[in-house]
Design a protein around this motif. Structure first.
Motif, mmCIF file in Angstrom:
data_model
loop_
_atom_site.group_PDB
_atom_site.id
_atom_site.type_symbol
_atom_site.label_atom_id
_atom_site.label_comp_id
_atom_site.label_asym_id
_atom_site.label_seq_id
_atom_site.Cartn_x
_atom_site.Cartn_y
_atom_site.Cartn_z
ATOM 1 N N VAL A 99 13.183 6.302 -7.130
ATOM 2 C CA VAL A 99 13.737 5.429 -6.089
ATOM 3 C C VAL A 99 12.945 4.120 -6.052
ATOM 4 O O VAL A 99 13.464 3.068 -5.689
ATOM 5 N N LEU A 100 11.666 4.210 -6.420
ATOM 6 C CA LEU A 100 10.747 3.067 -6.565
ATOM 7 C C LEU A 100 10.241 2.491 -5.255
ATOM 8 O O LEU A 100 9.478 1.522 -5.253
ATOM 9 N N LYS A 101 10.628 3.078 -4.150
ATOM 10 C CA LYS A 101 10.192 2.529 -2.874
ATOM 11 C C LYS A 101 10.348 3.575 -1.787
ATOM 12 O O LYS A 101 11.227 4.430 -1.858
ATOM 13 N N LEU A 102 9.491 3.475 -0.763
ATOM 14 C CA LEU A 102 9.562 4.393 0.368
ATOM 15 C C LEU A 102 9.575 3.655 1.707
ATOM 16 O O LEU A 102 10.018 4.195 2.708
ATOM 17 N N ASP A 117 11.011 1.628 3.828
ATOM 18 C CA ASP A 117 11.983 1.206 4.840
ATOM 19 C C ASP A 117 12.944 2.367 5.076
ATOM 20 O O ASP A 117 12.947 3.346 4.336
ATOM 21 N N ILE A 118 13.754 2.270 6.101
ATOM 22 C CA ILE A 118 14.608 3.386 6.502
ATOM 23 C C ILE A 118 15.579 3.768 5.388
ATOM 24 O O ILE A 118 15.744 4.945 5.062
ATOM 25 N N ALA A 119 16.225 2.772 4.777
ATOM 26 C CA ALA A 119 17.229 3.066 3.754
ATOM 27 C C ALA A 119 16.624 3.785 2.562
ATOM 28 O O ALA A 119 17.173 4.781 2.070
ATOM 29 N N ASN A 120 15.481 3.297 2.098
ATOM 30 C CA ASN A 120 14.869 3.918 0.926
ATOM 31 C C ASN A 120 14.210 5.247 1.255
ATOM 32 O O ASN A 120 14.201 6.160 0.413
ATOM 33 N N ALA A 121 13.664 5.382 2.450
ATOM 34 C CA ALA A 121 13.112 6.673 2.853
ATOM 35 C C ALA A 121 14.217 7.722 2.892
ATOM 36 O O ALA A 121 14.029 8.869 2.461
ATOM 37 N N ASN A 122 15.383 7.319 3.396
ATOM 38 C CA ASN A 122 16.516 8.240 3.407
ATOM 39 C C ASN A 122 16.970 8.553 1.989
ATOM 40 O O ASN A 122 17.317 9.698 1.671
ATOM 41 N N ALA A 123 16.952 7.536 1.107
ATOM 42 C CA ALA A 123 17.336 7.758 -0.292
ATOM 43 C C ALA A 123 16.412 8.764 -0.967
ATOM 44 O O ALA A 123 16.858 9.622 -1.739
ATOM 45 N N VAL A 124 15.125 8.662 -0.678
ATOM 46 C CA VAL A 124 14.162 9.615 -1.237
ATOM 47 C C VAL A 124 14.487 11.027 -0.769
ATOM 48 O O VAL A 124 14.477 11.982 -1.566
ATOM 49 N N ALA A 125 14.794 11.183 0.514
ATOM 50 C CA ALA A 125 15.121 12.506 1.044
ATOM 51 C C ALA A 125 16.383 13.063 0.392
ATOM 52 O O ALA A 125 16.460 14.257 0.065
ATOM 53 N N VAL A 126 17.385 12.199 0.177
ATOM 54 C CA VAL A 126 18.618 12.629 -0.484
ATOM 55 C C VAL A 126 18.324 13.069 -1.917
ATOM 56 O O VAL A 126 18.826 14.106 -2.381
ATOM 57 N N GLY A 176 12.938 -5.660 1.893
ATOM 58 C CA GLY A 176 12.998 -6.289 0.570
ATOM 59 C C GLY A 176 12.830 -5.305 -0.556
ATOM 60 O O GLY A 176 12.879 -4.089 -0.382
ATOM 61 N N GLY A 177 12.613 -5.828 -1.763
ATOM 62 C CA GLY A 177 12.443 -4.981 -2.930
ATOM 63 C C GLY A 177 11.085 -4.303 -2.951
ATOM 64 O O GLY A 177 10.249 -4.508 -2.070
ATOM 65 N N SER A 178 10.881 -3.501 -3.962
ATOM 66 C CA SER A 178 9.620 -2.788 -4.094
ATOM 67 C C SER A 178 8.500 -3.750 -4.471
ATOM 68 O O SER A 178 8.685 -4.654 -5.278
ATOM 69 N N ILE A 179 7.356 -3.556 -3.876
ATOM 70 C CA ILE A 179 6.144 -4.260 -4.303
ATOM 71 C C ILE A 179 5.039 -3.224 -4.398
ATOM 72 O O ILE A 179 4.770 -2.482 -3.467
ATOM 73 N N ALA A 239 0.828 -1.208 0.000
ATOM 74 C CA ALA A 239 0.000 0.000 0.000
ATOM 75 C C ALA A 239 0.862 1.259 0.000
ATOM 76 O O ALA A 239 0.602 2.224 -0.741
ATOM 77 N N MET A 240 1.924 1.245 0.809
ATOM 78 C CA MET A 240 2.774 2.430 0.929
ATOM 79 C C MET A 240 3.529 2.703 -0.372
ATOM 80 O O MET A 240 3.559 3.842 -0.866
ATOM 81 N N ASP A 241 4.138 1.667 -0.948
ATOM 82 C CA ASP A 241 4.904 1.869 -2.175
ATOM 83 C C ASP A 241 3.999 2.234 -3.348
ATOM 84 O O ASP A 241 4.368 3.038 -4.209
#
Length: 422
Positions: free
Chosen positions: A242-245, A247-256, A101-104, A11-13
């Motif tokens: 980024v294709l995903k939001l 988890d912590i790593a990807n949320a940080n990637a989005v912010a970057v 995991g990966g994006s779903i 749902a989030m992604d």
């Protein structure tokens, strides 16, 4: 509990994809306002018609066949509109990584995010051929561009397909284009360049001795608004890639990515404004606007690995390049009313080639192979289509229609009927 974790991630992604897609769709308004501001008053209605019509054509043709060509999926052709939750969860059964995991996400959200990208590529073309191209010739080209030309090069890159049966650019050449400096922006510019070369310059743009005559736009406030809309929409363009939001790593990637995208735009505007002042001793607004867009294009190939300072420098170099490119194209008598070929093409190439500076998984050779593949395919294929259209229906309006303005000739109405200044 495990199913609840995957359902929440799904749902989030999916929601993040849709929101970013909506931001990118809003870029269509940005292109429309920017181009309407940079053309003359007598050509405003036609350029607006082009922009709204190309968006509709892009959405339709990419749904009909473009998406399937690019990614090999027939999701929308199959007529499936519902997702079996059990089958989605079954694909992730036994995994213990949860949100790591990966994006779903929904297939429909993926299509929506991709279709607004193809519309962006086509929007680049409309400004470069403005003020002298026939409306219906342009729209006919839009059909082929969005149904076939763009999806083919997209298949060789993001789609993971092969280059005329040889190798996938990403897997075998070390090529990377995070959000589309080359795949979207340089591709749109290549199509535009092919059209401009066949179309020729606007009447009066160049003098008999080669001198360049400025043709000011009718509405610089509108052009400025369009630039801000594009700047805003670019957060979805790069951030969504980024294709995903979830988890912590990807949320940080989005912010970057958001931070670097903004920094590059600011750097691009500053670089272009300063160079324009050095060259002209004036603060040239149009160069500043194109500088901001150049910074955005430059960082789009890799916004996730630079520091904000490096992203600013990348954008600043892009801003300098776009000013020099616009002046050079004018010397070559390549007439681009809005600077689209320079912003998206020349700076798009720069964006691709600067990726290895901050991304060690890529090489300059791999980036060059990718850039050449994209440009040659789109330019040659577009030149063939433009050439056929020139023979079949003609590309250019008559000299009289160009003088009177294509608003009346093509659309039968003026954008500013209360004003007589052409």
């Amino acid at each position: 509990m495990e199913n609840n974790v995957y359902e929440l991630q799904y749902a989030m992604d999916t929601f993040y994809f849709l929101v970013c897609g909506a931001l990118v769709m809003w870029m269509a308004a940005g292109f429309a306002m920017l181009e309407a501001g940079l053309v003359r008053a007598k050509n405003t209605t036609e350029i607006l018609t082009k922009n709204v019509a190309l968006y509709a054509i892009s959405c339709t043709m990419y749904m009909v066949c473009g998406y399937a060509i690019m990614y090999g999926g027939g999701y929308f052709l199959s007529g499936i509109t519902e997702v079996d939750a059990a089958s989605v969860l079954a694909d992730f059964a036994g995994r213990e990584d949860g949100f790591q995991g990966g994006s779903i996400y929904s297939g429909a959200s993926d299509f929506f995010f991709q279709v607004v990208f193809v519309a962006t590529a086509m929007s680049i073309v409309s400004g470069a051929v403005a003020e002298r191209m026939k409306l219906w010739a342009f729209l006919a080209f839009a059909v082929v561009m969005t149904a076939f030309i763009y999806p083919m090069e997209g298949n060789w890159t993001w789609g993971g397909g092969s280059v005329f049966g040889l190798y996938s650019l990403g897997d075998d050449f070390g090529f990377s284009d995070f959000a589309g400096s080359g795949i979207v922006h340089m591709a749109g510019a290549a199509a535009a360049l092919a059209g401009v070369l066949l179309l020729g310059a606007r009447k009066g743009k160049y003098g008999p001795n080669g001198e360049v005559r400025a043709i000011p736009g009718a509405n610089l406030p509108l052009a400025t608004l369009g630039t801000f809309i594009l700047w805003m929409g670019w957060f979805g363009f790069n951030g969504g890639s980024v294709l995903k939001l979830g988890d912590i790593a990807n949320a940080n990637a989005v912010a970057v990515v958001f931070t670097n995208t903004n920094a590059a735009a600011a750097g691009g505007l500053i670089g272009a404004l300063l160079l324009a002042y050095v060259l002209f001793r004036k603060a040239d607004l149009t160069m500043a606007l194109n500088g901001a867009l150049a910074g955005l294009v430059a960082i789009t190939a890799e916004p996730s690995t630079p520091t904000p300072f490096v992203a600013t420098l990348i954008g600043m170099v892009g801003g300098v390049i776009v000013v020099l490119s616009i002046l050079t194209l004018d010397k070559l008598k390549i007439d681009d009313p809005v600077g689209a070929i320079s912003v998206h093409g020349v700076v798009g190439l720069f964006g691709l080639m600067v990726v290895p500076v901050t991304n060690g998984d890529t090489t300059f050779g791999g980036q060059l192979v990718g850039a050449i593949t994209i440009f040659v395919w789109v330019f040659v294929a577009s030149a063939v289509v433009w050439g056929l259209l020139k023979v079949i229906m003609g590309l250019r309006v008559t000299e009289e229609e160009e003088y009177e303005g294509v608003d009346l000739a093509e659309c039968g109405m003026e954008a500013y009927p209360e004003f007589t200044n052409k």
